[in-house]
Design a protein around this motif. Structure first.
Motif, PDB file in Angstrom:
ATOM      1  N   ARG A  62       0.640  -1.091   0.027  1.00 36.68           N
ATOM      2  CA  ARG A  62       0.083  -0.113   0.004  1.00 36.68           C
ATOM      3  C   ARG A  62       0.909   1.278  -0.109  1.00 36.68           C
ATOM      4  O   ARG A  62       1.763   1.473   0.783  1.00 36.68           O
ATOM      5  CB  ARG A  62      -0.858   0.038   1.137  1.00 36.68           C
ATOM      6  CG  ARG A  62      -1.827   1.042   1.317  1.00 36.68           C
ATOM      7  CD  ARG A  62      -2.935   0.847   0.252  1.00 36.68           C
ATOM      8  NE  ARG A  62      -4.130   1.861   0.292  1.00 36.68           N
ATOM      9  CZ  ARG A  62      -4.968   2.037  -0.601  1.00 36.68           C
ATOM     10  NH1 ARG A  62      -5.191   1.105  -1.464  1.00 36.68           N
ATOM     11  NH2 ARG A  62      -5.852   3.114  -0.497  1.00 36.68           N
ATOM     12  N   VAL A  63       0.966   2.199  -0.924  1.00 35.73           N
ATOM     13  CA  VAL A  63       1.705   3.246  -1.147  1.00 35.73           C
ATOM     14  C   VAL A  63       0.861   4.682  -1.184  1.00 35.73           C
ATOM     15  O   VAL A  63      -0.236   4.500  -1.660  1.00 35.73           O
ATOM     16  CB  VAL A  63       2.535   3.069  -2.490  1.00 35.73           C
ATOM     17  CG1 VAL A  63       3.501   1.845  -2.248  1.00 35.73           C
ATOM     18  CG2 VAL A  63       1.864   3.117  -3.708  1.00 35.73           C
ATOM     19  N   ARG A  64       1.544   5.606  -0.515  1.00 37.25           N
ATOM     20  CA  ARG A  64       1.046   6.860  -0.792  1.00 37.25           C
ATOM     21  C   ARG A  64       1.800   7.569  -1.862  1.00 37.25           C
ATOM     22  O   ARG A  64       3.106   7.676  -1.704  1.00 37.25           O
ATOM     23  CB  ARG A  64       0.874   7.541   0.505  1.00 37.25           C
ATOM     24  CG  ARG A  64       0.546   9.044   0.309  1.00 37.25           C
ATOM     25  CD  ARG A  64       0.416   9.828   1.707  1.00 37.25           C
ATOM     26  NE  ARG A  64      -0.376   9.118   2.607  1.00 37.25           N
ATOM     27  CZ  ARG A  64      -0.072   8.772   3.687  1.00 37.25           C
ATOM     28  NH1 ARG A  64       1.180   8.754   4.308  1.00 37.25           N
ATOM     29  NH2 ARG A  64      -1.194   8.378   4.525  1.00 37.25           N
ATOM     30  N   ILE A  65       1.306   8.188  -2.783  1.00 34.62           N
ATOM     31  CA  ILE A  65       1.996   9.132  -3.671  1.00 34.62           C
ATOM     32  C   ILE A  65       2.461  10.526  -2.920  1.00 34.62           C
ATOM     33  O   ILE A  65       1.645  11.088  -2.580  1.00 34.62           O
ATOM     34  CB  ILE A  65       0.831   9.552  -5.031  1.00 34.62           C
ATOM     35  CG1 ILE A  65       0.733   8.269  -5.604  1.00 34.62           C
ATOM     36  CG2 ILE A  65       1.820  10.491  -5.851  1.00 34.62           C
ATOM     37  CD1 ILE A  65      -0.345   8.115  -6.646  1.00 34.62           C
ATOM     38  N   VAL A  66       3.680  10.800  -2.962  1.00 34.85           N
ATOM     39  CA  VAL A  66       4.331  11.756  -2.391  1.00 34.85           C
ATOM     40  C   VAL A  66       4.469  13.095  -3.322  1.00 34.85           C
ATOM     41  O   VAL A  66       4.231  14.227  -3.218  1.00 34.85           O
ATOM     42  CB  VAL A  66       5.429  11.512  -1.707  1.00 34.85           C
ATOM     43  CG1 VAL A  66       6.324  12.845  -1.131  1.00 34.85           C
ATOM     44  CG2 VAL A  66       5.699  10.421  -0.751  1.00 34.85           C
ATOM     45  N   ALA A  67       4.883  12.580  -4.721  1.00 29.99           N
ATOM     46  CA  ALA A  67       5.015  13.564  -5.925  1.00 29.99           C
ATOM     47  C   ALA A  67       4.611  12.793  -7.213  1.00 29.99           C
ATOM     48  O   ALA A  67       5.132  11.510  -7.291  1.00 29.99           O
ATOM     49  CB  ALA A  67       6.539  14.009  -5.691  1.00 29.99           C
ATOM     50  N   LEU A  72      -1.828   9.485 -11.121  1.00 35.29           N
ATOM     51  CA  LEU A  72      -2.647   9.804  -9.847  1.00 35.29           C
ATOM     52  C   LEU A  72      -1.808  11.116  -9.284  1.00 35.29           C
ATOM     53  O   LEU A  72      -0.791  11.280  -9.581  1.00 35.29           O
ATOM     54  CB  LEU A  72      -2.704   8.744  -8.917  1.00 35.29           C
ATOM     55  CG  LEU A  72      -3.508   7.360  -9.608  1.00 35.29           C
ATOM     56  CD1 LEU A  72      -3.248   6.296  -8.591  1.00 35.29           C
ATOM     57  CD2 LEU A  72      -4.983   7.522 -10.023  1.00 35.29           C
ATOM     58  N   ALA A  73      -2.804  11.854  -8.768  1.00 37.26           N
ATOM     59  CA  ALA A  73      -2.576  12.870  -7.690  1.00 37.26           C
ATOM     60  C   ALA A  73      -1.747  12.428  -6.490  1.00 37.26           C
ATOM     61  O   ALA A  73      -2.056  11.522  -5.801  1.00 37.26           O
ATOM     62  CB  ALA A  73      -3.534  13.706  -7.595  1.00 37.26           C
ATOM     63  N   LYS A  74      -0.932  13.679  -5.922  1.00 40.72           N
ATOM     64  CA  LYS A  74      -0.297  13.558  -4.563  1.00 40.72           C
ATOM     65  C   LYS A  74      -1.193  13.301  -3.795  1.00 40.72           C
ATOM     66  O   LYS A  74      -2.289  13.764  -3.698  1.00 40.72           O
ATOM     67  CB  LYS A  74       0.356  15.050  -4.570  1.00 40.72           C
ATOM     68  CG  LYS A  74       1.167  14.921  -3.229  1.00 40.72           C
ATOM     69  CD  LYS A  74       1.572  16.415  -3.001  1.00 40.72           C
ATOM     70  CE  LYS A  74       2.176  16.451  -1.789  1.00 40.72           C
ATOM     71  NZ  LYS A  74       2.716  17.735  -1.415  1.00 40.72           N
ATOM     72  N   GLY A  75      -0.780  12.454  -2.800  1.00 39.58           N
ATOM     73  CA  GLY A  75      -1.750  12.236  -1.735  1.00 39.58           C
ATOM     74  C   GLY A  75      -2.776  10.902  -1.730  1.00 39.58           C
ATOM     75  O   GLY A  75      -3.264  10.244  -1.001  1.00 39.58           O
ATOM     76  N   LYS A  76      -3.009  10.482  -3.095  1.00 37.27           N
ATOM     77  CA  LYS A  76      -3.781   9.337  -3.207  1.00 37.27           C
ATOM     78  C   LYS A  76      -2.954   7.977  -2.713  1.00 37.27           C
ATOM     79  O   LYS A  76      -1.805   8.027  -2.710  1.00 37.27           O
ATOM     80  CB  LYS A  76      -3.942   9.073  -4.824  1.00 37.27           C
ATOM     81  CG  LYS A  76      -4.842   9.900  -5.637  1.00 37.27           C
ATOM     82  CD  LYS A  76      -6.071   9.825  -5.170  1.00 37.27           C
ATOM     83  CE  LYS A  76      -7.183  10.530  -6.027  1.00 37.27           C
ATOM     84  NZ  LYS A  76      -8.546  10.656  -5.634  1.00 37.27           N
ATOM     85  N   GLU A  77      -3.530   6.940  -2.442  1.00 38.65           N
ATOM     86  CA  GLU A  77      -2.960   5.906  -1.944  1.00 38.65           C
ATOM     87  C   GLU A  77      -3.510   4.611  -2.995  1.00 38.65           C
ATOM     88  O   GLU A  77      -4.480   4.610  -3.333  1.00 38.65           O
ATOM     89  CB  GLU A  77      -3.312   5.304  -0.476  1.00 38.65           C
ATOM     90  CG  GLU A  77      -3.051   6.357   0.613  1.00 38.65           C
ATOM     91  CD  GLU A  77      -3.386   5.897   2.001  1.00 38.65           C
ATOM     92  OE1 GLU A  77      -3.840   4.912   2.203  1.00 38.65           O
ATOM     93  OE2 GLU A  77      -3.122   6.679   2.764  1.00 38.65           O
TER      94      GLU A  77
END
Length: 159
Positions: A62-67, A72-77
């Protein structure tokens, strides 16, 4: 010395019968990798869990997009399936990792790392580690500019 031709023949046979998963072990240049990826992003690995039965992978990160660079946009998991059970080609993730990934969307909505271990780069101290030198033979390469811009875009962003 007679064993060498047999060994070469056996290796050639194994190479010829490899499937699409094995073909991902061949290094794919950055321009092609970027075009074929559905997601290019710096991510932070939040958790690791086993993949469900019947999956071609063993784990889900499970990853969170930092940049976000593409997708997908920043903040999405999102869920990133990984570990095909082979020694090579393979890619693995661990909780807490900070990395740049090139990923392709799977039919189930999850992602997989595009180009196995050539699609994951660790990110430390404001740098993407392990870029392949073949992409950047000279300072005048257009991809050198892209990588420098990417480094700048990802810098100063904390997970």
């Amino acid at each position: 010395m007679r064993a060498q031709p047999a060994l070469i023949l056996a290796a050639t046979f194994l190479f010829l019968r490899t499937g699409p998963v094995d073909a991902k072990a061949a290094y794919i240049p950055l321009p092609q990798k970027a075009a074929a990826s559905d997601l290019i992003a710096r991510v932070n690995v939040l958790s690791i869990s086993p993949a469900p039965a019947g999956s071609r992978y063993r784990g889900i990160a499970r990853v969170r997009i930092v940049a976000s660079i593409k997708g997908l946009a920043k903040g999405k998991e999102v869920d990133l399936e990984f570990d095909n059970g082979l020694a090579c080609p393979n890619v693995r993730y661990a909780k807490g990792e900070d990395c740049l990934i090139f990923a392709a969307r799977l039919q189930n909505g999850h992602f997989e790392t595009y180009n196995t271990y050539f699609g994951k780069y660790f990110y430390r101290d404001g740098k993407v580690l392990g870029w392949m030198a073949e992409d950047f033979r000279s300072r005048d390469s257009p991809w050198t500019t892209v990588v420098n811009q990417l480094q700048s875009q990802l810098a100063d962003r904390k997970p």
